[in-house]
Design an enzyme around this catalytic site. Structure first.
Site, PDB file in Angstrom:
ATOM      1  N   ASN A   4       1.442  -0.598  -8.098  1.00  0.00           N
ATOM      2  CA  ASN A   4       1.581  -1.897  -8.759  1.00  0.00           C
ATOM      3  C   ASN A   4       0.850  -1.827 -10.099  1.00  0.00           C
ATOM      4  OD1 ASN A   4       1.533  -4.548  -9.588  1.00  0.00           O
ATOM      5  ND2 ASN A   4       0.195  -5.263  -7.934  1.00  0.00           N
ATOM      6  N   TRP A   5       1.625  -1.822 -11.162  1.00  0.00           N
ATOM      7  CA  TRP A   5       1.031  -1.652 -12.488  1.00  0.00           C
ATOM      8  C   TRP A   5       0.430  -2.940 -13.047  1.00  0.00           C
ATOM      9  CZ3 TRP A   5       4.815   1.943 -15.698  1.00  0.00           C
ATOM     10  CH2 TRP A   5       4.694   3.247 -15.206  1.00  0.00           C
ATOM     11  N   LYS A   6       0.686  -4.051 -12.388  1.00  0.00           N
ATOM     12  CA  LYS A   6       0.156  -5.336 -12.883  1.00  0.00           C
ATOM     13  C   LYS A   6       0.529  -5.500 -14.361  1.00  0.00           C
ATOM     14  CE  LYS A   6      -3.217  -5.043  -9.240  1.00  0.00           C
ATOM     15  NZ  LYS A   6      -4.480  -5.469  -8.682  1.00  0.00           N
ATOM     16  N   HIS A  90       1.618 -11.447  -3.899  1.00  0.00           N
ATOM     17  CA  HIS A  90       0.389 -10.725  -4.251  1.00  0.00           C
ATOM     18  C   HIS A  90      -0.741 -11.739  -4.453  1.00  0.00           C
ATOM     19  CE1 HIS A  90      -2.518  -8.309  -6.444  1.00  0.00           C
ATOM     20  NE2 HIS A  90      -1.914  -7.258  -5.929  1.00  0.00           N
ATOM     21  N   GLU A  92      -2.895 -12.020  -6.616  1.00  0.00           N
ATOM     22  CA  GLU A  92      -3.021 -12.511  -7.995  1.00  0.00           C
ATOM     23  C   GLU A  92      -1.957 -13.567  -8.307  1.00  0.00           C
ATOM     24  OE1 GLU A  92      -3.080  -8.593  -9.700  1.00  0.00           O
ATOM     25  OE2 GLU A  92      -5.036  -8.278  -8.775  1.00  0.00           O
ATOM     26  N   GLU A 162      -3.816  -6.528   1.765  1.00  0.00           N
ATOM     27  CA  GLU A 162      -4.693  -6.312   0.617  1.00  0.00           C
ATOM     28  C   GLU A 162      -5.856  -7.301   0.688  1.00  0.00           C
ATOM     29  OE1 GLU A 162      -2.438  -4.167  -2.817  1.00  0.00           O
ATOM     30  OE2 GLU A 162      -2.458  -6.311  -3.156  1.00  0.00           O
ATOM     31  N   GLY A 168      -9.431  -4.004  -7.088  1.00  0.00           N
ATOM     32  CA  GLY A 168     -10.017  -3.789  -8.410  1.00  0.00           C
ATOM     33  C   GLY A 168     -11.536  -3.779  -8.423  1.00  0.00           C
ATOM     34  N   SER A 208      -8.385  -0.827  -4.028  1.00  0.00           N
ATOM     35  CA  SER A 208      -9.218   0.299  -4.465  1.00  0.00           C
ATOM     36  C   SER A 208      -8.859   1.619  -3.776  1.00  0.00           C
ATOM     37  CB  SER A 208     -10.702  -0.014  -4.283  1.00  0.00           C
ATOM     38  OG  SER A 208     -11.074  -1.106  -5.115  1.00  0.00           O
ATOM     39  N   GLY A 229      -3.175  -0.144  -7.173  1.00  0.00           N
ATOM     40  CA  GLY A 229      -3.210  -0.754  -8.497  1.00  0.00           C
ATOM     41  C   GLY A 229      -3.687   0.252  -9.529  1.00  0.00           C
ATOM     42  N   GLY A 230      -4.967   0.166  -9.874  1.00  0.00           N
ATOM     43  CA  GLY A 230      -5.531   0.971 -10.958  1.00  0.00           C
ATOM     44  C   GLY A 230      -5.192   2.457 -10.913  1.00  0.00           C
TER      45      GLY A 230
HETATM   46  P1  13P Z   1      -6.477  -1.741  -7.045  1.00  0.00           P
HETATM   47  O1  13P Z   1      -5.923  -0.473  -6.447  1.00  0.00           O
HETATM   48  O2  13P Z   1      -6.666  -1.652  -8.524  1.00  0.00           O
HETATM   49  O3  13P Z   1      -7.682  -2.223  -6.304  1.00  0.00           O
HETATM   50  O4  13P Z   1      -5.348  -2.880  -6.843  1.00  0.00           O
HETATM   51  C1  13P Z   1      -4.794  -3.086  -5.601  1.00  0.00           C
HETATM   52  C2  13P Z   1      -3.647  -4.013  -5.734  1.00  0.00           C
HETATM   53  O5  13P Z   1      -3.825  -5.192  -5.982  1.00  0.00           O
HETATM   54  C3  13P Z   1      -2.295  -3.458  -5.590  1.00  0.00           C
HETATM   55  O6  13P Z   1      -1.348  -4.457  -5.497  1.00  0.00           O
END
Ligand code: 13P
Length: 245
Positions: A4-6, A90, A92, A162, A168, A208, A229-230
């Site tokens: 997930n590149w956000k 998600h 967010e 999640e 993050g 993470s 994510g990251g």
């Molecule tokens: P991180 O891997 O950056 O913690 O993000 C997880 C996430 O929200 C994937 O959707």
């Protein structure tokens, strides 16, 4: 294994990612590999992933088919753009877009109608975990966001656990904590949709996930993949995560 590149990467950066990533995961056939880029990068990502087994999906979707919904994207539009996958609910989106479990259900249904595979995200916040409410929150999110599907619809859904406190933050859930939550979700699936569905549904862990912790997490029987994510923004790091599957 999903990335997930956000709200990261331009079109050019998207193309550069795939140029490095494609050869690194060439020959990976044992798992689905999906990248969720920002909407405007989807055509570039589709193009850059053409000829590989890498899939591209949307990070969110509107529940309507079309209409006066400024700024929104429908499931049909994602499908027409070549997407097979979509993230729904998600944390967010729940936080900044004020999405409720009822929205999650509607978005999941419209995604399924358009032939997309929704990855429906659930997870508790830190204060909820500290207050001993993890189980209650997961049960509520399942009841409101997923239990209203038919058995046929549910068979096409992927769930992502999640925990919000792990996103993050670098504080990955321990394999035990993650496995407990996955087992709880699977037991909710079993109660509502039966044992076969509970065994078949794929539950991803997100929060993470990094190349150096993914292998231990994936050893847990109830963890079927990762939503990253990251660490999915860098081709080398995400390819290591894919290989751990
Ligand atoms: P991180 O891997 O950056 O913690 O993000 C997880 C996430 O929200 C994937 O959707």
């Amino acid at each position: 294994m999903a990335g997930n590149w956000k709200m990261y990467k331009t079109v050019q950066q998207t193309i550069e990612f795939f140029q490095r990533f494609n050869p690194l995961v060439n020959g990976v056939h044992k798992c689905d590999v999906v990248i969720f880029p920002p909407f405007v990068n989807i055509p570039a990502a589709q193009c850059a992933a053409a000829g590989t087994e890498i899939k591209v999906g949307g990070q969110d979707v509107h529940w309507g088919k079309e209409g006066a919904y400024t700024g929104e994207i429908s499931a049909g539009m994602l499908a027409a753009a070549g997407c097979e996958w979509v993230l729904v609910g998600h944390s967010e989106r729940r936080l900044y877009g004020f999405e409720t479990d009822a929205d999650v259900l509607k978005k999941t249904q419209s995604s399924l109608e358009a032939g997309l595979t929704p990855v429906v995200c659930v997870g508790e916040k830190l204060e909820e975990r500290k207050a001993g409410k993890t189980e209650q929150i997961l049960v509520e999110q399942f009841a409101g966001g997923l239990a209203g599907l038919t058995e046929e619809q549910f068979s096409k859904v992927v769930i992502a656990y999640e925990p919000v406190w792990a996103i993050g933050t670098g504080h990955t859930a321990t394999p035990d904590i993650a496995a407990d939550a996955h087992r709880l979700i699977r037991s909710e699936v079993q109660k509502r949709f039966g044992s076969d569905a509970a065994e078949a549904v794929r539950i991803l862990y997100g929060g993470s996930v990094k190349p150096d912790n993914v292998e231990r997490l994936m050893l847990e029987q109830d963890l079927d993949g990762a939503l990253v994510g990251g660490a999915s923004l860098d081709a080398e790091s995400f390819s290591k995560i894919v290989h751990a599957a």
